[in-house]
Write a protein that holds these residues in place. Sequence first.
Motif, PDB file in Angstrom:
ATOM      1  N   ASP A 104       5.604   1.116  -8.556  1.00  0.00           N
ATOM      2  CA  ASP A 104       5.397   0.830  -7.066  1.00  0.00           C
ATOM      3  C   ASP A 104       4.909  -0.586  -6.685  1.00  0.00           C
ATOM      4  OD1 ASP A 104       6.126   3.761  -6.109  1.00  0.00           O
ATOM      5  OD2 ASP A 104       3.950   4.112  -6.331  1.00  0.00           O
ATOM      6  N   ILE A 105       4.051  -0.820  -7.262  1.00  0.00           N
ATOM      7  CA  ILE A 105       3.180  -2.114  -7.153  1.00  0.00           C
ATOM      8  C   ILE A 105       4.146  -3.352  -7.890  1.00  0.00           C
ATOM      9  CG2 ILE A 105       1.049  -3.394  -7.510  1.00  0.00           C
ATOM     10  CD1 ILE A 105      -0.255  -0.736  -7.704  1.00  0.00           C
TER      11      ILE A 105
ATOM     12  N   ARG B  54      -0.054   8.439   0.816  1.00  0.00           N
ATOM     13  CA  ARG B  54       0.296   9.738   0.602  1.00  0.00           C
ATOM     14  C   ARG B  54       0.980  10.605   1.497  1.00  0.00           C
ATOM     15  NH1 ARG B  54      -5.817  11.556  -1.619  1.00  0.00           N
ATOM     16  NH2 ARG B  54      -6.190   9.440  -2.182  1.00  0.00           N
TER      17      ARG B  54
ATOM     18  N   SER C 159       1.067  -1.078   0.099  1.00  0.00           N
ATOM     19  CA  SER C 159      -0.065   0.193   0.036  1.00  0.00           C
ATOM     20  C   SER C 159       0.983   1.034  -0.168  1.00  0.00           C
ATOM     21  CB  SER C 159      -1.123  -0.061   0.991  1.00  0.00           C
ATOM     22  OG  SER C 159      -1.794   1.129   1.062  1.00  0.00           O
TER      23      SER C 159
HETATM   24  N1  TRP Z   1      -2.340   7.122  -5.729  1.00  0.00           N
HETATM   25  C1  TRP Z   1      -2.360   6.977  -4.191  1.00  0.00           C
HETATM   26  C2  TRP Z   1      -3.263   7.866  -3.351  1.00  0.00           C
HETATM   27  O1  TRP Z   1      -3.507   8.683  -3.749  1.00  0.00           O
HETATM   28  C3  TRP Z   1      -1.002   6.690  -3.336  1.00  0.00           C
HETATM   29  C4  TRP Z   1      -0.290   5.627  -4.029  1.00  0.00           C
HETATM   30  C5  TRP Z   1       1.039   5.738  -4.623  1.00  0.00           C
HETATM   31  C6  TRP Z   1      -0.504   3.945  -4.143  1.00  0.00           C
HETATM   32  N2  TRP Z   1       1.337   4.444  -5.114  1.00  0.00           N
HETATM   33  C7  TRP Z   1       0.559   3.623  -4.720  1.00  0.00           C
HETATM   34  C8  TRP Z   1      -1.445   3.318  -3.539  1.00  0.00           C
HETATM   35  C9  TRP Z   1       0.663   2.266  -5.073  1.00  0.00           C
HETATM   36  C10 TRP Z   1      -1.428   1.927  -3.721  1.00  0.00           C
HETATM   37  C11 TRP Z   1      -0.356   1.479  -4.242  1.00  0.00           C
HETATM   38  O2  TRP Z   1      -3.720   7.370  -2.311  1.00  0.00           O
END
Ligand code: TRP
Length: 329
Positions: free
Chosen positions: A133-134, A9, A6
């Motif tokens: 990221d994932i 922010r 996860s």
């Molecule tokens: N975009 C998500 C938000 O605004 C934050 C986020 C960035 C995110 N990279 C991620 C969430 C990868 C889950 C997985 O809350």
Amino acid sequence: METVLSGIRSTGNLHLGNYYGAVTNFVRMQKDYNCYFFVADLHSLTTYPTPEDLHSNVKTVLAEYLACGIDPEASTLYVQSDVPEVSELYLLLNMNAYVGELERTTTFKDKVRTQPDNVNAGLLTYPVLMAADILIHRSHKVPVGKDQEQNLEMTRKFARRFNNMYGVDYFPLPQSFNFGKELLKVPGLDGTGKMGKTDGNGIYLVDEPEVVRKKVMRAVTDAGPTKENQEMSEPIKNIFSLMDIVSTPETIDHFREQYNTCKIRYGDMKKQLAEDIIKATDPLREKIREILADDAYIRKAAGMGQEKARASASKTLREVRQIIGFKPF
Ligand code: TRP
């Protein structure tokens, strides 16, 4: 063991909605999954290009998650910008992301509307960075709110495209993690919907008792019941839902009874709710303060997270480079 990831922010403090709605679930998940939690500080640059308080924001987020029970040994808690492998995977994924599909993303269209003077390329490729990221940890599950569903769908699209393009079955297609019946909906104080960051709606974990009292006393109510067992209006239901989370069953029964017999005084109920919220959040507030003052502990936790995250990320990147066809001479 499945991998859950996860992104968090880096701007804004945790409120009761974040805590009871998500973070308590993260804490529970730590023993059943291989968990990655990271502070998305690179993403924040798409909206705040020169944030004076970038570092202190990241520090606060780390302190709050640690205080809530994220265990830096059991999970991998790290800062996105501490893991340069993410940025390289982002570059590689960008080659297979099409401008047209990025322009159609709802979150991008929203940003074009809200920050028309800064429609930067980072905003357009925000979903690609999120995919990096994932995918960098080849995650299976991602707990996301409704507003991030489309971004996760894009991640699946990029993963599928990568697998097809190179004829491999390398990236798992990440699914949104559903807390199911464990998902607690935490309503806000303004009588509508869930708790968020808008003024007068949310209570932050770091709010001092006087602030909590002031906010709760200003919560929206109605004119009061006029007949026995009257159906509750939305704002009153919300106050009872908050009590369900922080108050004892006796307290809740007492005020339900008062409501059903038309004897209720909302002022008394709110006073009780405020005290119960303060009691529930006191230990967290204390702990957050303690951790914020302990630079050595934060440094150690972030360092440990970085090390574990980079180990996993560099393995993925090595394999991706090989799949694409980069070879050392
Ligand atoms: N975009 C998500 C938000 O605004 C934050 C986020 C960035 C995110 N990279 C991620 C969430 C990868 C889950 C997985 O809350």
